[in-house]
Design a protein around this motif. Structure first.
Motif, PDB file in Angstrom:
ATOM      1  N   MET A 350       0.838  -0.969  -0.096  1.00 50.04           N
ATOM      2  CA  MET A 350      -0.036  -0.016   0.084  1.00 50.04           C
ATOM      3  C   MET A 350       0.737   1.462   0.027  1.00 50.04           C
ATOM      4  O   MET A 350       1.732   1.318   1.062  1.00 50.04           O
ATOM      5  CB  MET A 350      -0.862   0.107   1.197  1.00 50.04           C
ATOM      6  N   HIS A 351       0.506   2.221  -0.965  1.00 54.96           N
ATOM      7  CA  HIS A 351       1.410   3.261  -0.791  1.00 54.96           C
ATOM      8  C   HIS A 351       0.865   4.297   0.059  1.00 54.96           C
ATOM      9  O   HIS A 351       1.706   5.344   0.493  1.00 54.96           O
ATOM     10  CB  HIS A 351       1.398   3.848  -2.239  1.00 54.96           C
ATOM     11  N   THR A 406      13.198   1.759   0.446  1.00 57.90           N
ATOM     12  CA  THR A 406      12.982   2.032  -1.025  1.00 57.90           C
ATOM     13  C   THR A 406      11.303   1.929  -1.071  1.00 57.90           C
ATOM     14  O   THR A 406      10.772   2.923  -2.019  1.00 57.90           O
ATOM     15  CB  THR A 406      13.706   0.951  -1.846  1.00 57.90           C
ATOM     16  N   ARG A 407      10.730   0.970  -0.388  1.00 58.99           N
ATOM     17  CA  ARG A 407       9.221   0.739  -0.773  1.00 58.99           C
ATOM     18  C   ARG A 407       8.557   2.245  -0.113  1.00 58.99           C
ATOM     19  O   ARG A 407       7.392   2.508  -0.699  1.00 58.99           O
ATOM     20  CB  ARG A 407       8.646  -0.436  -0.122  1.00 58.99           C
ATOM     21  N   ASP A 408       9.203   2.315   1.151  1.00 60.79           N
ATOM     22  CA  ASP A 408       8.538   3.751   1.706  1.00 60.79           C
ATOM     23  C   ASP A 408       8.669   5.050   0.823  1.00 60.79           C
ATOM     24  O   ASP A 408       7.641   5.817   0.598  1.00 60.79           O
ATOM     25  CB  ASP A 408       9.022   3.941   2.912  1.00 60.79           C
ATOM     26  N   LYS A 409       9.959   5.005   0.390  1.00 57.14           N
ATOM     27  CA  LYS A 409      10.111   6.253  -0.635  1.00 57.14           C
ATOM     28  C   LYS A 409       9.054   6.263  -1.965  1.00 57.14           C
ATOM     29  O   LYS A 409       8.688   7.211  -2.266  1.00 57.14           O
ATOM     30  CB  LYS A 409      11.566   6.341  -0.940  1.00 57.14           C
ATOM     31  N   ASP A 410       9.017   5.047  -2.442  1.00 51.75           N
ATOM     32  CA  ASP A 410       8.046   4.620  -3.608  1.00 51.75           C
ATOM     33  C   ASP A 410       6.587   5.266  -3.224  1.00 51.75           C
ATOM     34  O   ASP A 410       5.887   6.069  -3.955  1.00 51.75           O
ATOM     35  CB  ASP A 410       8.125   3.211  -4.008  1.00 51.75           C
ATOM     36  N   GLY A 411       6.159   4.766  -2.171  1.00 54.89           N
ATOM     37  CA  GLY A 411       4.849   5.309  -1.634  1.00 54.89           C
ATOM     38  C   GLY A 411       4.728   6.622  -1.446  1.00 54.89           C
ATOM     39  O   GLY A 411       3.721   7.347  -1.772  1.00 54.89           O
ATOM     40  N   LYS A 449       3.214   1.946   7.514  1.00 54.96           N
ATOM     41  CA  LYS A 449       4.272   1.398   8.279  1.00 54.96           C
ATOM     42  C   LYS A 449       4.412   1.144   9.725  1.00 54.96           C
ATOM     43  O   LYS A 449       4.770   0.059   9.993  1.00 54.96           O
ATOM     44  CB  LYS A 449       5.627   2.318   7.797  1.00 54.96           C
ATOM     45  N   GLU A 450       3.883   2.127  10.489  1.00 50.95           N
ATOM     46  CA  GLU A 450       3.661   1.889  11.839  1.00 50.95           C
ATOM     47  C   GLU A 450       2.858   0.871  12.015  1.00 50.95           C
ATOM     48  O   GLU A 450       2.863   0.041  13.308  1.00 50.95           O
ATOM     49  CB  GLU A 450       3.014   3.464  12.506  1.00 50.95           C
ATOM     50  N   GLN A 451       1.586   0.445  11.402  1.00 54.54           N
ATOM     51  CA  GLN A 451       1.069  -0.665  11.627  1.00 54.54           C
ATOM     52  C   GLN A 451       1.705  -2.101  11.297  1.00 54.54           C
ATOM     53  O   GLN A 451       1.379  -3.058  11.982  1.00 54.54           O
ATOM     54  CB  GLN A 451      -0.365  -0.809  10.848  1.00 54.54           C
ATOM     55  N   LEU A 452       2.504  -1.873  10.210  1.00 50.87           N
ATOM     56  CA  LEU A 452       3.195  -3.513   9.871  1.00 50.87           C
ATOM     57  C   LEU A 452       4.167  -3.554  11.023  1.00 50.87           C
ATOM     58  O   LEU A 452       4.673  -4.522  11.544  1.00 50.87           O
ATOM     59  CB  LEU A 452       4.099  -2.778   8.734  1.00 50.87           C
ATOM     60  N   ASP A 463      12.540   6.292  10.627  1.00 51.87           N
ATOM     61  CA  ASP A 463      12.496   7.666  11.000  1.00 51.87           C
ATOM     62  C   ASP A 463      11.921   8.398   9.650  1.00 51.87           C
ATOM     63  O   ASP A 463      12.512   8.579   8.738  1.00 51.87           O
ATOM     64  CB  ASP A 463      14.049   8.064  11.163  1.00 51.87           C
ATOM     65  N   PHE A 464      10.550   8.662   9.772  1.00 52.09           N
ATOM     66  CA  PHE A 464       9.954   9.420   8.962  1.00 52.09           C
ATOM     67  C   PHE A 464      10.141  10.945   8.907  1.00 52.09           C
ATOM     68  O   PHE A 464       9.323  11.759   9.319  1.00 52.09           O
ATOM     69  CB  PHE A 464       8.519   8.936   8.737  1.00 52.09           C
TER      70      PHE A 464
END
Length: 678
Positions: A350-351, A406-411, A449-452, A463-464
């Motif tokens: 999920m993005h 990388t996946r976080d950055k894509d989202g 991400k927090e839920q994951l 660190d967002f």
């Protein structure tokens, strides 16, 4: 016409419609908004009232004569037979009959099937081969011959209800004539909503629902209470999206039918939306989830020996079972999903996760009667924008933290890109405007991400944060629901800051620091849609010991503003000594329309406060602009919005009317200054 509507009419003549007209013509026709506005755009794209009146009647007549209601299907068939031919509006789907080597159409409402349709029409409109497209069709009836399998029904002409193309460059050029706020309001009106009823953050949430139409392979989830319009945009606002029930989809329907080789929905639609997605006990196909995971990550899927690529965005909407605080404490924000989808590997695709619980249930006053784009025109523009890439637009302004995967950055980058296409399609925005979108995009991915991290210990906390290149400032973004529900700053009277204290420049740093060391002067930042805020928690401790209070607020005239004043005075009464006395000065502004009524109300308020030991005085100052609370105990509080920090509640039976902590707030800042005692 209000000024914004006039401006819209000037720059987009022929591409707009007055949004209340849709309700006037719809009646009981179960037809998407884009179908109605396609017709309204042909007959009512003007500001001339006579033309609009005649146009509305024309569209009503078209719907009455040509739209096929299922319960009137036999009558329409009779009309076609008696007249020889007749134009209808119906949803049409097509499949290939390989035994006869012919394409055959099915009319959903008319109830006809196996009607031959020409190959040329299929080549022009490939979406007919999926689950159905709304069309204007001229149907003919020719008496059946002795040929086997012959049908009397003939399709003379067919036109899907959508604009063939849109002038994207003209759209971008016209966008430059509008400010950010004007354009956001235009888009809100275009989706049928009254922008005056929404905060900027609430508008962003609504417009984020458009991102899947503008961004290829975008994966979005939104969970929240019922009645907030989660699925409306995906079913009503574009001919390029399809809404399906999460429990009715199969691998063959969504991807490829192995028996026939037919491509499924992802091959024909820009957006595929799972409706009613939540439900722990809902039956699901584990094999479908596995294919979805691969598709959402790699933009491709395999069935049999072949690998296919597609650009369809995937949207998942559903209802939550519990309140957000309950889920955060006892489970997680994905708890309502079916068991097979409650899979960290799937959810990591999920993005963005839109906070559906921040969206109020739709009320009559939340719909607009002003002008907006014909939704079919807007849909075509968004489709054209899918060809462009804005994912790197933020890089001249910001650097994301190196710990972001990388996946976080894509989202984050895809959400940012989608919002840019929706709000700044010409790519022109300031650093401050880009920052608003960046923080929203980071928050939407951080919520996933927090839920994951809670679901699976193999996921590490990230660190967002991001750095503003122009200043070097590092800003950490928080998800709104995780902010403290009781608002600082005071548990004890603030003291002077020590020389070692560093300036607090980060919004979350200031707020968190205020929680831990509330003895310092400083600033508290309230975010759009934040809850848990009351005048008691904001001002209570600062009022203690004050015997003179001067409130400067130029806007005390409307009922909700008087309510705010009364609630602030209630806080004053709770902090004063029982046997003490206080002088309370209100300095405000007013207009001729309200001044006498306000004077009468304030005098009545003054009389009611005498027994409480409060000497209430007021004056109207026509030049007043600044908002503050000055106290003779050594404090001055600067109010960014005055006392008007709350959004409108849902109505008089909304508990938030009586419990301030349950209200959503407007974005503002409150500064606490230590001054010399008077």
């Amino acid at each position: 016409m209000k000024a914004l509507d006039q401006k819209l009419t000037h720059h987009f003549s022929g591409k707009i419609v007055r949004k209340d007209l849709t309700k006037l013509v719809k009646g009981n026709a179960i037809v998407p908004t884009y179908v109605l506005e396609y017709l309204l755009g042909q007959y009512c794209a003007t500001d001339d009232e006579d033309t609009i009146t005649n146009g509305v009647q024309t569209v009503r007549d078209i719907i009455a004569r040509h739209f096929v209601h299922r319960d009137e299907a036999q009558y329409i068939k009779s009309q076609i037979r008696e007249r020889g031919s007749h134009r209808i509006i119906d949803k049409v789907s097509v499949h290939l009959n390989d035994k006869r080597d012919v394409y055959e159409a099915q009319f959903i409402n008319l109830g006809l099937s196996r009607v031959p349709i020409g190959d040329e029409l299929i080549r022009q409109h490939k979406k007919l081969l999926s689950s159905g497209v709304w069309c204007i069709v001229t149907m003919a009836y020719i008496a059946a011959t002795d040929e086997p399998n012959a049908t009397p029904w003939v399709i003379e002409s067919l036109k899907p209800i959508q604009i063939a193309n849109a002038d994207l460059e003209g759209y971008k050029e016209a966008r430059a004539a509008f400010t950010k706020d004007e354009w956001v309001d235009v888009l809100m009106q275009s989706v049928g909503l009254n922008p005056d009823e929404f905060s900027f953050r609430s508008k962003l949430i609504q417009l984020a629902r458009l991102i899947p139409f503008a961004e290829n392979n975008y994966n979005l989830v939104e969970l929240g209470p019922k009645g907030t319009g989660k699925s409306h945009i995906y079913s009503e606002m574009s001919p390029h999206g399809i809404l399906i029930s999460g429990g009715e989809v199969s691998k063959a329907k969504l991807f490829v039918n192995n028996s026939s080789g037919d491509i499924g929905l992802v091959g024909y639609w820009d957006v595929v939306t799972y409706d009613e997605f939540a439900g722990r006990d809902k039956r699901t196909d584990k094999g479908l989830v596995d294919i979805l995971k691969n598709y959402m990550a790699n933009k491709s899927f395999s069935r049999g020996t072949d690998v296919y690529g597609a650009a369809a965005s995937m949207v998942f909407v559903g209802n939550t079972d519990h309140s957000v605080p309950y889920m955060l404490k006892h489970s997680d924000l994905f708890e309502a999903l079916p068991r097979d989808y409650y899979d960290p590997a799937f959810l990591d695709r999920m993005h963005a996760y839109l906070p559906g619980w921040e969206v109020n249930k739709l009320r009559n006053e939340m719909f607009t009667a002003d002008y907006g784009f014909n939704v079919d025109y807007l849909a075509e523009v968004l489709k054209e924008l899918r060809r462009e890439d804005f994912t790197h637009t933020y890089k001249p302004y910001f650097d994301l933290s190196n710990s972001i995967t990388t996946r976080d950055k894509d989202g984050i980058s895809k959400t940012f890109s989608g919002l840019m296409k929706v709000i700044y399609p010409n790519g022109q925005c300031t650093e401050a405007e880009a920052q608003e979108l960046m923080e929203f995009a980071i928050e939407c991915r951080k919520r996933v991400k927090e839920q994951l991290v809670k679901l699976d210990e193999t996921f590490e906390t990230v660190d967002f944060s991001y750095q503003v290149r122009s200043t070097g400032l590092v800003i950490t973004v928080d998800t709104l629901e995780t902010l403290p529900q009781t608002t600082p700053p005071a548990t004890a009277m603030p003291q002077e800051a020590s020389p070692d204290d560093k300036p607090l420049t980060d919004v979350s740093e200031r707020n968190n620091h205020s929680l831990k060391t509330s003895h310092l002067p400083g600033q508290f930042v309230i975010r759009d849609n934040q809850s848990g805020v009351s005048f008691d928690s904001l001002f209570g401790e600062y009022l203690r010991g004050a015997t003179e209070i001067i409130l400067c607020d130029p806007f005390i005239r409307h009922p909700h503003q008087f309510r705010n004043l009364l609630e602030f005075i209630r806080t004053v009464t709770q902090t004063k000594e029982a046997d003490g006395e206080i002088t309370f000065y209100l300095v405000t502004n007013n207009t001729p329309d309200y001044v006498e009524e306000s004077r009468k109300s304030l005098l009545e308020l003054a009389d009611s406060l005498v027994p409480l030991g409060i000497d209430f005085k007021f004056e109207f100052n026509a030049t007043l602009h600044d908002r503050s609370i000055s106290l003779n105990n050594g404090w001055k509080i600067i109010l960014g919005r005055g006392l008007d920090i709350y959004q409108k509640t849902s109505g008089r039976y909304d508990i938030a009317e009586f419990v301030p902590e349950k209200r959503l707030c407007r974005a503002c800042e409150i500064s606490y200054l230590q001054i010399n005692k008077v």
